[in-house]
Design a protein around this motif. Structure first.
Motif, PDB file in Angstrom:
ATOM      1  N   LEU C 576       0.822  -1.217   0.000  1.00 55.68           N
ATOM      2  CA  LEU C 576       0.000   0.000   0.000  1.00 55.68           C
ATOM      3  C   LEU C 576       0.852   1.261   0.000  1.00 55.68           C
ATOM      4  N   THR C 577       1.982   1.226   0.687  1.00 57.39           N
ATOM      5  CA  THR C 577       2.790   2.451   0.817  1.00 57.39           C
ATOM      6  C   THR C 577       3.957   2.484  -0.151  1.00 57.39           C
ATOM      7  N   GLU C 578       4.179   1.348  -0.818  1.00 55.13           N
ATOM      8  CA  GLU C 578       5.290   1.223  -1.761  1.00 55.13           C
ATOM      9  C   GLU C 578       6.641   1.473  -1.095  1.00 55.13           C
ATOM     10  N   ASP C 582      10.984  -4.681   4.414  1.00 54.14           N
ATOM     11  CA  ASP C 582      12.072  -4.748   5.385  1.00 54.14           C
ATOM     12  C   ASP C 582      12.510  -3.370   5.887  1.00 54.14           C
ATOM     13  N   ASP C 583      11.905  -2.330   5.343  1.00 57.49           N
ATOM     14  CA  ASP C 583      12.166  -0.997   5.891  1.00 57.49           C
ATOM     15  C   ASP C 583      10.984  -0.531   6.756  1.00 57.49           C
ATOM     16  N   LEU C 584      10.066  -1.472   7.031  1.00 56.88           N
ATOM     17  CA  LEU C 584       8.892  -1.098   7.838  1.00 56.88           C
ATOM     18  C   LEU C 584       8.935  -1.802   9.193  1.00 56.88           C
ATOM     19  N   ALA C 597      12.291   7.066  10.739  1.00 51.67           N
ATOM     20  CA  ALA C 597      11.214   6.876  11.724  1.00 51.67           C
ATOM     21  C   ALA C 597       9.953   7.661  11.360  1.00 51.67           C
ATOM     22  N   VAL C 598       9.471   7.436  10.155  1.00 51.50           N
ATOM     23  CA  VAL C 598       8.293   8.169   9.688  1.00 51.50           C
ATOM     24  C   VAL C 598       7.051   7.290   9.869  1.00 51.50           C
ATOM     25  N   ARG C 599       6.040   7.825  10.543  1.00 49.68           N
ATOM     26  CA  ARG C 599       4.782   7.093  10.693  1.00 49.68           C
ATOM     27  C   ARG C 599       4.027   7.121   9.368  1.00 49.68           C
TER      28      ARG C 599
END
Lengths: 163, 293, 793
Positions: C576-578, C582-584, C597-599
């Motif tokens: 959904l966020t593209e 592994d970066d989430l 650290a972006v929500r």
């Protein structure tokens, strides 16, 4: 004055946690059973029914008693306090709070009796030594905690009330 | 377990209680604090036809001092005795014994009269009544009598009280000048009935010489046992080790214990000896402590 | 140290989530349950240890007003199967099974054996009526002693066996004969442990209700094993299991006792169905003491061969165990000695071991599992023998242990019995415990005290606690149960989490620790996790809580389930966020990009899409956020600990006064230190009971003498010292997070440590300390024996 007669059941009036109750009970009904089953106040527990474990301890007219060693008819006219009446709504009594903060309970079955005994203990000894707490609570059995955190909780409340 | 059925009455006066007891006949029993009696009912080890509850008899709950006599109403709770300043001043051994009865909730409710009539040979009150030569005042509907505690206890859970009688008062002599005492209990856990208990009261002169002595044993005989034979041994002595040993041996020889899961007869007899020495030591130590104060 | 608020809940000292409702009196134990028209049961139990029932007359009871029914063994002989523990003979070759009828039809085998059930409007009336049931008995000679039970002319508890032996097992591992030939020193002793009892504050009890419309039964029971109980009820009553729902509500302690299905539960369930009314049975304390299960009663005769440097060459032991009248399900009443034999090597490297276990039936209450099962007497035996060896060889008790313990670098270490001890800290825990005591200072104080006629002693007890046995281990024991655990995890549209798990908490704080594990995995707050347990209809098939298994197995199951849902959330969020998955990460209720650290989106938003807007999902993803996982742990996960007791013995009365009690334990990664410390303190209290106070006593005729809590002595607040606790964390390499079980450990070593300390205190007299509980009279008679036979040790 009417002459007292032997009876098999009696109507009694008690005030429990500030509320009045009037019930007819068989004279042999134990006060613990009356509180638990007639009044539905099930926080008071029965662990032995012979006065040793302390799980059924409540406050009657200001003093701790074993509710398994009293008949309900004996409480006629008395003022009772059970665990249900200790907190102010959901605001815990300092002892309840201290039991939570100090992990003073595990399965919870003995907890009600310990709290009511501790209320009486602190009433009679506002500044108890550890020894006095240990002896003062030695009439209540706990099979889970090994008592250490219960003692800490009671100490914490005693210290709070001094400061 | 739950108690078997019974009938119940709660009189407001001693006279009414005596009338009910008379009416109930042999199958009526008196309920005092109930801390020993109710467990027996709950376990169905005892059953009764009717119960006369004395708990509203405020005229039986009192502590009074008449000169050299302490008069304690039979319905006085252990706890009241434990914390009574009047008793502490007149006969402190009673406060000490009261503090050893059961646990706080038991002491709040249990009574001295109930404990005496229950007559458990290991209980504190029968022992203290025997050692201090207490007098028990009994009443029935048409009679009143006083019996010495030393004659009151007949066997385990059996006394000289008649089915139509109520124990109304216990009288203890006030401790004489120079009185010291010892109280030793051997229990598995605090609040348990003693395996063996010893109580003694001595009167000592200023130099620590004993003029009168009384010693009794609990838990090691069918009744609390006043051991008169030790008195001549102790009297005149200053608590020398040999005197205490001799007294202890005398006490141990006087008892006829029976055993249970907490201690055999042999063990109890042996503990009578050990605790007798300790109780006598405690008494003389009290004297030394007072001398220092 | 609190890690609250940092997002890291593993290891955080958080207060228990379950406490407020307990403290406010809002719990519901079985006896708190009230149903319309509910009847009460009282059981008629045998007053004889061994007798034939010749006649039962129920007429007087039946005609009493308020009585609904009286049930006897003959009435249900055809309709209710007996409990019967059977093993695969290949795995347990010398075991004899027996029938445990839920109401005995012919013969009673112990005081308290079930003869009839009386159902009435309330418990008072039921007890009145039970007294009216007239039972005629023909008394037989009873066998009340395990050694007498082996004699050729002993009365037979189960005639069909031909003798009283329930099970016998023998094994030799390593060259035991050679070890004893080459020994510089041999020590031997006969050890006895009393009949102990779990005796939780809440007795047993259950309520059963039959729904006429659905023909379904609901059974509320004070049990540690709701699913196992359901399966047993179905089998014994010949009912479809899916028609029975077992609910284990608040339970007032179990300690192993309530991990067994009981005859009474079967009878009550049967009665509810037969009478079409709810039926309640609440055990009274006398029933509990005489007729629930007792535990741990063994006589162990053991010999140890040592070299002069203190290293142990070999061990021989015979474990004789008293099973009582029947065999408890599912482990059998013969499990106690087998587990003792299997665990006796503890933390030590023992090159050769031979043993025999023998379990005999007697006319006493049956034996079940209770906290520690077999390990307390194994530790008592091993630890006493080491002290005896040390004394003979003039070594310090600490030294002989350090010399024989598995060293850190020797892990994973495979014991003689084939168990792999994966990791541990045996020497370090011993050393730390001695440091806490101030061992050298204590020895100096001890010397000084002796000069004043006071006898102080210090004793060590080290052990390894095998926990969370997996399915393969139970299979090798021949016990037909699973060692895995199951959890269903659900995230709802609001982003809140519910976990349904097959373990059961009766004081252990599972709600809190499972919520801690889930909170870390899913990045949610502790209070956003609900834990559902103790209901067979709500939870997946699990095995309940016993054998220190829940942190490892239940914790493993809930963590695995959370990891699965975390992976799904991140996978879908990545699409959904593209942002690459592994970066989430999941942090504080949201999907967050690690880089910077972006929500990105909240868990409720994401959950809502997955559940309620499935068309927006990638086509290869299933809608919904429910997952069920069965987690199979490693074979056995081993914690270790050392206990040190310091005490004083009154040599005139025999009384033992504990001065200090120290525990240094290693249960791998700690989830919540307050709960771990609480388990240690509580376990030690029970162990002190075993060591000094508790024993269920029978006379020679099998009469039961300890039927009240004035006779069976549970330690009080005045008897249990504050335990001084130290921790070492050596994670398991195999479990999730490196967690090890630890619930039983506290109760394992007190008999060993206290017996050693009493022996140490009385060492000037050369006393043989070989039996627990060490009651004052027993201590005194040990002293007497030493003084009449000086120099026997």
């Amino acid at each position: 004055m009417a002459e007292t007669q032997f009876a098999e059941s009696q109507t009694i009036r008690v005030r429990v946690n500030g509320q009045e109750y009037e019930r007819e009970v068989p004279v042999r009904r134990l006060l613990a059973d009356f509180i638990r089953h007639d009044l539905g106040l099930t926080a008071t527990h029965l662990g032995c029914e012979h006065g040793v474990c302390g799980a059924c301890t409540i406050i009657m007219d200001g003093e701790s008693v074993r509710s398994c060693l009293l008949f309900a008819v004996q409480a006629d006219g008395a003022e009772l306090q059970t665990l249900e009446g200790l907190a102010d709504g959901d605001d815990m009594h300092p002892l309840q709070q201290a039991f939570w903060d100090n992990h003073a309970l595990q399965c919870g079955f003995c907890t009600s009796g310990f709290l009511m005994s501790a209320v009486d203990l602190l009433d009679k000894h506002p500044r108890p030594s550890e020894e006095e707490i240990r002896h003062g609570l030695s009439g209540n059995l706990c099979r889970c905690t090994g008592y250490a955190n219960i003692i800490k909780a009671v100490q914490a409340v005693a210290e709070q009330s001094q400061s | 377990m739950k108690p078997a059925p019974f009938k119940y009455a709660r009189p407001d006066s001693v006279d009414e209680a005596l009338a009910l007891l008379q009416a109930g006949g042999d199958e009526a029993k008196v309920l005092a604090g109930g801390q020993s009696f109710v467990p027996l009912l709950n376990l169905r080890m005892a059953s009764v036809e009717s119960i006369v509850d004395l708990n509203r008899l405020d005229d039986l709950a009192y502590i009074k001092r008449d000169n050299d006599t302490l008069r304690i109403g039979a319905m006085t709770r252990h706890r009241q005795i434990e914390v009574s300043d009047e008793i502490r001043a007149a006969q402190p051994l009673l406060c000490r014994a009261a503090a050893e009865v059961g646990h706080l909730a038991i002491r709040n409710r249990g009574t001295i009269g109930g404990s005496l009539v229950h007559a458990d040979p290991a209980a504190e009150w029968p022992l203290v009544a025997a050692v201090l030569d207490a007098q028990c005042v009994l009443r029935s509907q048409d009679n009143s009598r006083t019996i010495a505690a030393r004659e009151f206890f007949l066997a385990p859970l059996m006394t000289a009280i008649e089915p139509n009688e109520i124990l109304c008062e216990v009288r203890f002599p006030v401790a004489p000048v120079g009185a010291v005492w010892g109280f030793q209990e051997l229990c598995r856990r605090p609040g348990d009935f003693a395996i063996v208990a010893i109580a003694c009261q001595l009167t000592l002169d200023d130099g620590g010489t004993c003029s009168t002595a009384s010693l009794a044993v609990g838990g090691a005989h069918s009744t609390p046992l006043h051991v008169a034979e030790v008195e001549p041994i102790i009297s005149g002595s200053q608590g020398e080790a040999a005197v205490m040993t001799a007294a202890a041996e005398k006490a141990a020889a006087a008892v006829d214990p029976s055993g249970d899961v907490h201690g055999s007869a042999d063990y109890r007899r042996r503990m009578v000896k050990v605790l007798t020495q300790r109780a006598l030591k405690e008494a003389w130590a009290q004297k030394r402590k007072r001398a220092l104060q | 140290m609190s890690r609250e608020g940092t997002g890291k809940m593993l290891g955080a000292q958080v207060r228990r989530v379950e406490d407020p409702r307990v403290l406010l009196g809002k719990t519901q134990y079985v006896d708190d349950l009230v149903l319309p028209d509910m009847l009460a049961v009282a059981f008629v139990r045998s007053p004889y240890a061994h007798a034939k029932i010749t006649k039962i007359d129920v007429q007087a009871a039946l005609t009493k007003p308020g009585v609904a029914c009286v049930l006897t063994g003959k009435d249900i002989l055809e309709t209710i199967k007996p409990l019967r523990v059977e093993f695969d003979t290949q795995k347990v070759p010398f075991h004899k099974s027996c029938n445990w009828h839920v109401l005995t039809p012919d013969k009673v085998r112990f005081v308290g054996d079930l003869v009839a059930a009386v159902v009435a409007t309330d418990r008072y009336t039921a007890e009145d009526a039970a007294e009216l049931v007239e039972v005629d008995y023909e008394p037989f000679e009873a066998v009340a002693d395990m050694e007498s039970a082996l004699l050729a002319d002993a009365p037979l508890v189960h005639e069909e066996w031909g003798d009283n032996v329930m099970e016998r097992l023998e094994a030799q591992i390593g060259e035991v004969g050679k070890a004893f030939q080459e020994a510089d020193c041999v020590v031997s002793e006969r050890f006895v442990t009393g009949r102990h009892m779990a005796s939780p504050l809440e007795t047993r009890g259950c309520v059963a209700q039959f729904d006429v419309a659905t023909e379904a039964l609901t059974v509320w029971s004070s049990t540690q094993v709701p699913h196992t109980l359901r399966a047993s009820l179905a089998t014994l009553l010949d009912l479809a299991e899916h028609r029975i729902r077992v609910i284990s509500p608040d339970v007032g302690g179990g300690f192993g006792l309530k991990a067994h299905p009981f005859p009474e539960e079967v009878v009550v369930t049967y009665l509810a169905r037969a009478l079409r009314k709810p039926v309640k049975w609440i055990e009274d304390r006398r029933e509990h003491l005489s007729a629930s299960l007792q535990a741990k009663h063994q006589i162990v005769t053991a010999e140890m061969a040592l070299k002069s440097d203190g290293s142990v060459l070999g061990l021989k032991a015979r474990f004789l165990s008293d099973a009582g009248g029947y065999s408890s399900y599912p482990w059998s009443s013969a499990f106690e000695p087998k587990h003792a034999a299997g665990t006796i090597t503890g933390p030590y490297k023992i090159p050769a071991f031979s043993f025999e276990t023998c379990t005999v039936a007697t006319n006493k209450a049956s034996i079940g599992v209770y906290r520690g099962v077999g390990i307390p007497i194994a530790a008592l035996t091993m630890e006493r023998l080491l002290d005896m060896g040390a004394q003979k060889l003039d070594l310090d008790p600490a030294e002989i242990r350090l010399r024989n313990m598995i060293r850190k670098e020797e892990h994973p270490y495979t014991t003689l019995m084939g168990a792999e001890i994966e990791s541990g800290s045996h020497q370090a825990s011993l050393q730390q415990a001695l440091d806490i005591l101030g061992y050298d200072d204590f020895r100096a104080e001890q010397q000084k005290a002796r000069q004043n006629g006071r006898y102080l002693g210090v004793g060590i007890g080290s052990y390894v606690e095998g926990t969370a046995h997996n399915s393969a281990v139970f299979d090798s024991f021949g016990v037909k149960i699973g060692g895995y655990e199951s959890a269903t995890l659900r995230i709802d549209e609001s982003g809140k989490v519910t976990v349904f798990v097959g373990t059961h908490s009766h004081g252990q704080g599972h709600h809190t620790v499972y919520a801690q594990l889930i909170a870390d995995t899913l990045g949610v707050a502790l209070e956003d996790v609900a834990v559902v347990q103790g209901d067979t209809q709500a939870t997946p098939r699990g095995w309940g809580t016993w054998a220190s298994r829940s942190a490892v197995t239940g914790g493993g199951a809930v963590t695995s389930a959370a990891q699965k849902l975390r992976d799904k959330l991140l996978r879908i969020a990545a699409r959904l966020t593209e942002v690459p998955a592994d970066d989430l990460e999941l942090v504080q209720g949201a999907v967050q990009r690690k880089t910077g650290a972006v929500r990105l989106l909240s868990i409720p938003e994401l959950a809502h899409r997955i559940i309620a807007q499935p068309t927006s999902l990638p086509p290869d993803e299933e809608p919904g956020l429910d997952v069920t996982v069965a987690y199979e742990p490693p074979p056995i996960t081993h914690s270790n600990a050392t206990h040190v007791a310091a005490l004083e013995v009154d040599i005139e009365t025999g009384q033992v006064q504990l001065l200090r009690y120290i525990v240094v334990e290693d249960c791998g990664t700690i989830i919540n230190p307050i709960i771990v410390n609480g388990q240690i303190q509580g376990g030690v209290a029970q162990g002190i009971g075993s060591a000094l106070y508790e024993q269920a006593v029978y006379d020679d005729a099998g009469q039961f003498l300890t039927g009240t809590l004035m006779d069976y002595l549970i330690p009080t607040a005045a008897d249990v010292p504050q335990v001084e606790i130290g921790h070492i964390e050596t994670p398991s390499p195999y479990t999730l997070h490196g967690i090890k079980g630890m619930g039983e450990g506290g109760a394992i070593a007190p008999p060993a440590a206290i017996a050693n300390a009493v022996a140490d205190a009385l060492s000037p007299f050369g006393v043989r300390v070989n039996e627990v509980p060490l009651t004052p009279e027993r201590v005194l008679s040990m002293l007497d024996r030493a003084q009449t036979n000086p120099g026997t040790e």
